[in-house]
Design an enzyme around this catalytic site. Structure first.
Site, PDB file in Angstrom:
ATOM      1  N   ARG A  91      40.585  44.030  43.304  1.00  0.00           N
ATOM      2  CA  ARG A  91      40.910  42.813  43.745  1.00  0.00           C
ATOM      3  C   ARG A  91      40.432  42.909  45.034  1.00  0.00           C
ATOM      4  NH1 ARG A  91      45.912  39.443  42.000  1.00  0.00           N
ATOM      5  NH2 ARG A  91      44.376  37.879  41.912  1.00  0.00           N
ATOM      6  N   ASP A 241      47.619  36.352  51.337  1.00  0.00           N
ATOM      7  CA  ASP A 241      46.847  37.507  50.886  1.00  0.00           C
ATOM      8  C   ASP A 241      46.023  38.168  51.967  1.00  0.00           C
ATOM      9  OD1 ASP A 241      47.120  35.678  48.170  1.00  0.00           O
ATOM     10  OD2 ASP A 241      46.879  37.766  47.760  1.00  0.00           O
ATOM     11  N   ASN A 251      45.416  32.349  50.819  1.00  0.00           N
ATOM     12  CA  ASN A 251      46.698  32.461  50.030  1.00  0.00           C
ATOM     13  C   ASN A 251      46.086  31.692  48.548  1.00  0.00           C
ATOM     14  OD1 ASN A 251      49.337  33.212  48.882  1.00  0.00           O
ATOM     15  ND2 ASN A 251      49.782  31.162  49.245  1.00  0.00           N
TER      16      ASN A 251
END
Ligand code: MRU
Length: 346
Positions: A91, A241, A251
């Site tokens: 990710r 994030d 985010n």
């Protein structure tokens, strides 16, 4: 209450993960015994949330390292780097993943000792990252509580996605602030955005609140402006994030529009995140890689397609909220305005 939900557990030679793709319909724990299985678990979001995937990747490195059969340090480090690469391609947006991998790698590179000693060091570093995250989130919760607006009535806080125990080692960042407010009897209600397309708000945030008896009201994402216009919301608290040096914060998709709506209604907008989420190497949010996910997340509900054929899709998983829309960034070292974030670099 503080550690009732344990999304990641180390057990002897394996990692136990609560399968977050199944909640709240089923509570299932999956056993992860290889680094490839850990990479898949991160990619498929069995484990998700920025700090949680950092912890998971650190354990993944150990699972891979213990399968490296060599006594040659250079060969060991080379193979470890390949494992790190696999884990790092799962990710792209949450910097905690890369932060945790880098921390393990640099610890090992700077250490003396034979291969078994290095393998043991990887496990102890992963356990450190895991344990520190819990303490960090509890500090974020308490620091956040100190900056929440003082209101005559108990607070109503809106949150987006899930930045809770499930997304961390067990207390949460945004939900950590909410937990601390609940503990101190300052919380009246949590509003949980459903968080399309994967519904982390309606599936996970509400589940966490129900586990602990925290009053929660679920709304669809497009109801937030209406709720603010009605004066129902005292503050918005979300996770992140990746936060860049200037205070821009990536985010879950939909956070940016929520921040605009909050600004329009004079509702304070807080981003709660550990310092490991701050990427001081990036000057602003335009440099943050934004993950795009399978369009099925948009056009399917369960196994049922809800859109006609012939439609095109765009499915960014995150967006960037510019610093000027953020009232304060709440870290374990305190809450600062985004333009003061750089003061926490040291
Ligand atoms: O795609 P997800 O579910 O991993 O996204 C999670 C979020 O956006 C969270 O808000 C963020 O990671 C912070 S978790 C403490």
């Amino acid at each position: 209450m503080s550690n009732a939900i344990n999304p990641i557990v180390w057990q002897e030679d394996r990692v136990l993960l609560v399968d977050q793709t199944l909640l709240p319909l089923a509570y299932k724990v999956v056993e992860i015994k290889t680094y490839q299985a850990m990479a898949d678990a991160i990619r498929t979001m069995i484990v998700r949330g920025a700090p949680a995937i950092g912890v998971a990747a650190a354990y993944g490195l150990y699972l891979g390292a213990k399968e490296i059969h060599t006594s040659d340090r250079a060969v060991f480090l080379e193979q470890l780097a390949a494992i790190a690469k696999t884990l790092g391609t799962t990710r792209p947006t949450a910097v905690n993943l890369f932060w945790a991998i880098e921390r393990v790698l640099s610890t090992v590179q700077n250490a003396q000792g034979d291969v078994p000693a290095l393998q043991a060091l990887i496990l102890s570093t992963a356990k450190d990252i895991h344990g520190e995250d819990l303490a960090t989130c509890q500090a974020i919760g308490d620091r956040g509580l100190a900056v929440l607006p003082q209101t005559p009535e108990k607070l109503t806080i809106l949150t987006h996605c899930n930045a809770g125990a499930l997304a961390t080692a067990g207390y949460g960042t945004a939900l950590g602030v909410i937990r601390s407010a609940w503990r101190e009897n300052r919380l009246g209600m949590v509003y949980a955005d459903e968080t399309r397309p994967r519904l982390q708000g309606s599936k996970l945030t509400t589940w966490e609140c129900v586990q602990e008896g925290i009053p929660v009201t679920q709304i669809c994402d497009n109801m937030a402006a209406h709720c603010m216009q009605q004066g129902r919301i005292d503050a918005v608290v979300v996770g992140a994030d990746r936060i860049t040096a200037n205070g821009d914060a990536a985010n879950k998709i939909g956070t940016y529009s929520l921040a605009i709506v909050a600004k329009a209604h004079n509702v304070p907008f807080y981003v709660a995140a550990p310092l490991s989420t701050v990427d001081f190497s990036l000057s602003d949010g335009s440099q943050i890689p934004i993950e795009e996910r399978d369009p099925k997340e948009i056009y399917q509900i369960g196994d049922t397609r809800i859109c006609p054929e012939g439609v095109q899709f765009y499915n960014p998983a995150f967006d960037v909220t510019p610093a000027h829309l953020i009232t304060a960034i709440i870290t374990e070292k305190g809450a600062v305005s985004p333009d003061q974030l750089i003061t926490l670099k040291a």
